[in-house]
Design a protein around this motif. Structure first.
Motif, PDB file in Angstrom:
ATOM      1  N   TRP A 118       0.859  -1.128  -0.059  1.00 15.41           N
ATOM      2  CA  TRP A 118       0.040   0.074  -0.062  1.00 15.41           C
ATOM      3  C   TRP A 118       0.761   1.281   0.135  1.00 15.41           C
ATOM      4  N   PHE A 119       2.198   1.244   0.464  1.00 19.20           N
ATOM      5  CA  PHE A 119       3.104   2.315   0.734  1.00 19.20           C
ATOM      6  C   PHE A 119       4.010   2.254  -0.586  1.00 19.20           C
ATOM      7  N   GLY A 120       3.298   2.814  -1.754  1.00 19.20           N
ATOM      8  CA  GLY A 120       3.856   2.975  -3.038  1.00 19.20           C
ATOM      9  C   GLY A 120       3.405   4.042  -3.949  1.00 19.20           C
ATOM     10  N   ILE A 121       4.288   4.374  -4.715  1.00 15.79           N
ATOM     11  CA  ILE A 121       3.790   5.387  -5.660  1.00 15.79           C
ATOM     12  C   ILE A 121       2.635   5.208  -6.548  1.00 15.79           C
ATOM     13  N   ASP A 122       2.182   4.047  -6.926  1.00 14.84           N
ATOM     14  CA  ASP A 122       1.016   3.658  -7.681  1.00 14.84           C
ATOM     15  C   ASP A 122      -0.120   3.518  -6.749  1.00 14.84           C
ATOM     16  N   LYS A 123      -0.172   3.782  -5.154  1.00 16.60           N
ATOM     17  CA  LYS A 123      -1.132   3.708  -4.629  1.00 16.60           C
ATOM     18  C   LYS A 123      -1.202   5.186  -3.815  1.00 16.60           C
ATOM     19  N   SER A 131       2.769  19.214  -1.567  1.00 12.74           N
ATOM     20  CA  SER A 131       2.093  19.755  -2.436  1.00 12.74           C
ATOM     21  C   SER A 131       2.921  19.211  -3.815  1.00 12.74           C
ATOM     22  N   THR A 132       4.128  19.163  -3.633  1.00 11.05           N
ATOM     23  CA  THR A 132       5.072  18.495  -4.822  1.00 11.05           C
ATOM     24  C   THR A 132       5.145  17.209  -5.135  1.00 11.05           C
ATOM     25  N   MET A 133       4.587  16.217  -4.113  1.00 10.54           N
ATOM     26  CA  MET A 133       4.483  14.910  -4.143  1.00 10.54           C
ATOM     27  C   MET A 133       3.454  14.404  -4.960  1.00 10.54           C
ATOM     28  N   SER A 134       3.885  13.772  -6.270  1.00  8.17           N
ATOM     29  CA  SER A 134       2.891  13.321  -7.076  1.00  8.17           C
ATOM     30  C   SER A 134       3.205  12.174  -7.720  1.00  8.17           C
ATOM     31  N   LYS A 135       2.442  11.493  -8.720  1.00  7.50           N
ATOM     32  CA  LYS A 135       2.889  10.122  -9.234  1.00  7.50           C
ATOM     33  C   LYS A 135       3.799  10.653 -10.608  1.00  7.50           C
ATOM     34  N   SER A 136       3.595  11.796 -10.791  1.00  6.70           N
ATOM     35  CA  SER A 136       4.712  12.424 -11.816  1.00  6.70           C
ATOM     36  C   SER A 136       6.076  12.437 -11.447  1.00  6.70           C
ATOM     37  N   ARG A 137       6.068  12.778 -10.412  1.00  3.26           N
ATOM     38  CA  ARG A 137       7.517  12.986  -9.933  1.00  3.26           C
ATOM     39  C   ARG A 137       8.556  11.931  -9.963  1.00  3.26           C
ATOM     40  N   THR A 138       9.818  12.122  -9.875  1.00  4.44           N
ATOM     41  CA  THR A 138      10.969  11.089 -10.055  1.00  4.44           C
ATOM     42  C   THR A 138      11.173  10.472  -8.621  1.00  4.44           C
ATOM     43  N   PHE A 139      11.106   9.255  -8.092  1.00  2.05           N
ATOM     44  CA  PHE A 139      11.569   8.796  -7.014  1.00  2.05           C
ATOM     45  C   PHE A 139      12.527   7.492  -7.244  1.00  2.05           C
ATOM     46  N   ASN A 140      13.707   7.170  -6.458  1.00  7.71           N
ATOM     47  CA  ASN A 140      14.370   6.340  -6.432  1.00  7.71           C
ATOM     48  C   ASN A 140      14.116   5.338  -5.372  1.00  7.71           C
ATOM     49  N   TYR A 141      13.285   5.701  -4.345  1.00  6.60           N
ATOM     50  CA  TYR A 141      12.839   4.769  -3.130  1.00  6.60           C
ATOM     51  C   TYR A 141      11.377   5.389  -3.227  1.00  6.60           C
ATOM     52  N   ARG A 159      13.812   2.949   6.361  1.00  7.28           N
ATOM     53  CA  ARG A 159      12.665   2.533   6.078  1.00  7.28           C
ATOM     54  C   ARG A 159      11.668   3.439   5.686  1.00  7.28           C
ATOM     55  N   PHE A 160      10.250   3.087   5.584  1.00  7.46           N
ATOM     56  CA  PHE A 160       9.207   3.942   4.901  1.00  7.46           C
ATOM     57  C   PHE A 160       9.941   5.121   4.428  1.00  7.46           C
ATOM     58  N   PHE A 161      10.664   4.899   3.289  1.00  7.78           N
ATOM     59  CA  PHE A 161      11.601   5.856   2.657  1.00  7.78           C
ATOM     60  C   PHE A 161      10.898   6.306   1.128  1.00  7.78           C
ATOM     61  N   ILE A 162      10.911   7.436   1.180  1.00 12.15           N
ATOM     62  CA  ILE A 162      10.305   8.368   0.142  1.00 12.15           C
ATOM     63  C   ILE A 162      11.462   9.231  -0.344  1.00 12.15           C
ATOM     64  N   ASN A 163      12.285   9.005  -1.206  1.00 13.30           N
ATOM     65  CA  ASN A 163      13.397   9.618  -1.903  1.00 13.30           C
ATOM     66  C   ASN A 163      13.163   9.878  -3.065  1.00 13.30           C
ATOM     67  N   GLN A 164      13.834  11.180  -3.508  1.00 15.90           N
ATOM     68  CA  GLN A 164      13.903  11.569  -5.109  1.00 15.90           C
ATOM     69  C   GLN A 164      15.255  11.066  -5.540  1.00 15.90           C
ATOM     70  N   ASP A 207      21.717  14.053  -1.519  1.00 18.48           N
ATOM     71  CA  ASP A 207      20.707  13.130  -0.954  1.00 18.48           C
ATOM     72  C   ASP A 207      19.452  13.802  -0.730  1.00 18.48           C
ATOM     73  N   ALA A 208      18.178  13.847  -1.471  1.00 21.96           N
ATOM     74  CA  ALA A 208      17.019  14.419  -1.129  1.00 21.96           C
ATOM     75  C   ALA A 208      15.884  13.593  -1.245  1.00 21.96           C
ATOM     76  N   GLY A 209      15.096  13.984  -0.304  1.00 20.87           N
ATOM     77  CA  GLY A 209      13.530  13.392  -0.394  1.00 20.87           C
ATOM     78  C   GLY A 209      12.539  13.939   0.432  1.00 20.87           C
ATOM     79  N   TRP A 210      11.266  13.228   0.746  1.00 20.74           N
ATOM     80  CA  TRP A 210      10.210  13.659   1.705  1.00 20.74           C
ATOM     81  C   TRP A 210      10.280  12.899   3.057  1.00 20.74           C
TER      82      TRP A 210
END
Length: 158
Positions: free
Chosen positions: A66-71, A78-88, A98-103, A111-114
């Motif tokens: 459930w914890f994935g970009i497709d879900k 506001s900048t997090m969307s399915k169209s953004r690039t994520f490496n994790y 863990r529970f890693f949302i990274n660009q 290194d940068a992420g949410w």
């Protein structure tokens, strides 16, 4: 603090809570949770108040996918969307993250992420931002609308 809710009968119901600095692994605890049949909302809280949230479509999900970009439904960033690039974008993340949302990665200083949870099992990491957080688990998040460089430790809950 790391909090998960599911939507039940027109309201959000708490199903899981993890606390920073208590030496208990949120990842290990979550891995024992049942599947989620409804939308899921993850919140990061500080001092009892929500700092940010991420909402997912939990239909047909397991306790990990459930914890994935497709879900992703929406987010307080506001900048997090399915169209953004994520490496994790996963619960499993990488190594102790863990529970890693990274660009992006590009060497530790860029290194940068949410969001990242530095788990209790980690005694070292490849970057200073992994090891500077001595009390575990440590919850890191982007404090503004966009990604943050993880070396800027001001975005730490714990």
């Amino acid at each position: 603090m790391h909090v998960y809710y599911v939507f039940v009968e027109n309201d959000w119901e708490l199903v899981f809570r993890a606390q920073s600095n208590n030496s208990l692994s949120p990842y290990a605890a979550w891995m024992g949770t049942l599947s989620l049949p409804t939308p899921v909302q993850l919140e990061l809280n500080r001092g009892g108040s929500r700092v940010v949230y991420v909402r997912f479509d939990g239909r047909g999900s397991t306790f990990t996918n459930w914890f994935g970009i497709d879900k992703l439904i929406d987010s307080g960033w506001s900048t997090m969307s399915k169209s953004r690039t994520f490496n994790y974008f996963s619960i499993h993340g990488t190594a102790e993250r863990r529970f890693f949302i990274n660009q992006n990665y590009g060497s530790c200083p860029v290194d940068a992420g949410w969001m990242a949870v530095i788990d209790t099992t980690s005694v070292y990491g490849p970057c200073e931002w992994d090891i500077k957080t001595k009390k575990r688990p440590a919850f890191l998040f982007a404090p503004t609308e966009d990604v943050t460089q993880w070396q800027n430790y001001g975005n730490l809950i714990g």
